[in-house]
Design a protein around this motif. Structure first.
Motif, PDB file in Angstrom:
ATOM      1  N   ILE A 203     -19.892  36.028 -47.745  1.00 14.76           N
ATOM      2  CA  ILE A 203     -19.615  37.411 -48.109  1.00 14.76           C
ATOM      3  C   ILE A 203     -20.090  38.374 -47.030  1.00 14.76           C
ATOM      4  CG2 ILE A 203     -20.246  39.243 -49.727  1.00 14.76           C
ATOM      5  CD1 ILE A 203     -20.177  37.168 -51.943  1.00 14.76           C
TER       6      ILE A 203
ATOM      7  N   TYR B  42     -27.234  40.256 -51.559  1.00 15.79           N
ATOM      8  CA  TYR B  42     -25.849  40.328 -52.006  1.00 15.79           C
ATOM      9  C   TYR B  42     -25.600  41.686 -52.634  1.00 15.79           C
ATOM     10  CZ  TYR B  42     -25.451  35.375 -51.136  1.00 15.79           C
ATOM     11  OH  TYR B  42     -25.421  34.169 -50.525  1.00 15.79           O
TER      12      TYR B  42
ATOM     13  N   LEU C  57     -14.851  38.720 -51.258  1.00 14.13           N
ATOM     14  CA  LEU C  57     -15.398  37.804 -52.258  1.00 14.13           C
ATOM     15  C   LEU C  57     -14.862  36.378 -52.157  1.00 14.13           C
ATOM     16  CD1 LEU C  57     -15.399  40.184 -55.335  1.00 14.13           C
ATOM     17  CD2 LEU C  57     -17.359  39.471 -53.964  1.00 14.13           C
TER      18      LEU C  57
ATOM     19  N   MET D 298     -18.059  39.146 -62.517  1.00 11.65           N
ATOM     20  CA  MET D 298     -18.345  38.748 -61.131  1.00 11.65           C
ATOM     21  C   MET D 298     -18.412  37.224 -61.021  1.00 11.65           C
ATOM     22  SD  MET D 298     -18.393  41.221 -59.038  1.00 11.65           S
ATOM     23  CE  MET D 298     -19.221  40.537 -57.629  1.00 11.65           C
TER      24      MET D 298
ATOM     25  N   PHE E  63     -15.960  34.693 -58.719  1.00 12.46           N
ATOM     26  CA  PHE E  63     -16.446  33.682 -57.775  1.00 12.46           C
ATOM     27  C   PHE E  63     -15.921  32.296 -58.132  1.00 12.46           C
ATOM     28  CE2 PHE E  63     -19.921  36.787 -56.868  1.00 12.46           C
ATOM     29  CZ  PHE E  63     -19.663  36.934 -55.522  1.00 12.46           C
TER      30      PHE E  63
END
Length: 155
Positions: free
Chosen positions: A4, A42, A62, A145, A149
């Motif tokens: 990222i 992050y 992402l 989130m 991922f």
């Protein structure tokens, strides 16, 4: 530097922004922006949503995949008879990510509105309910989130 952080730096460079400028857009200090890009920290969801407004491709940051036009998929059914299913899977995954970003944004806005209302003495009796709404909205943003991922690993 990888993942990222590297992709965030590539996006910042593509947009011809300094760390300070992108950090300001995202609501963080220059050193926090540097930490994001180096992988030491992050970024949080609210930061990502703000920098997306400046043109950062969140799909790329992402997942490592550039945003693609989903309209090209049309209404074709997803069957094994179709050539390769990896392209439709990628397209659907990107559509899901865009929808999840919208859900995450709405959850964060809801959290902020609840925070404002919770400070109003008129709503002091409803503080327990407001706390529950705030916690659920934050949980939803975090789960969103994680889903982004996990689904990014499919394509």
């Amino acid at each position: 530097m990888k993942g990222i952080g590297l992709r965030l730096r590539q996006e910042r460079t593509r947009l011809k922004l300094s760390q300070s400028a992108l950090g300001a857009v995202g609501g963080v200090e220059t050193n926090a922006q540097g930490n994001y890009e180096s992988g030491a920290r992050y970024p949080k969801a609210d930061y990502l949503l703000r920098v997306a407004g400046a043109g950062v491709d969140l799909d790329f940051v992402l997942t490592g995949s550039r945003h693609r036009n989903l309209e090209s998929m049309g209404d074709r059914p997803l069957t094994e008879e179709n050539e390769d299913l990896s392209q439709p899977l990628t397209q659907v995954s990107h559509q899901l990510h865009r929808n999840l970003f919208g859900l995450m944004d709405a959850s964060l806005q809801l959290t902020r509105l609840v925070d404002v209302r919770a400070k109003d003495p008129q709503y002091s009796e409803a503080n327990a309910q407001l706390d529950n709404v705030r916690a659920e909205a934050q949980s939803l943003a975090q789960a969103t989130m994680r889903l982004i991922f996990e689904t990014s690993k499919l394509v």
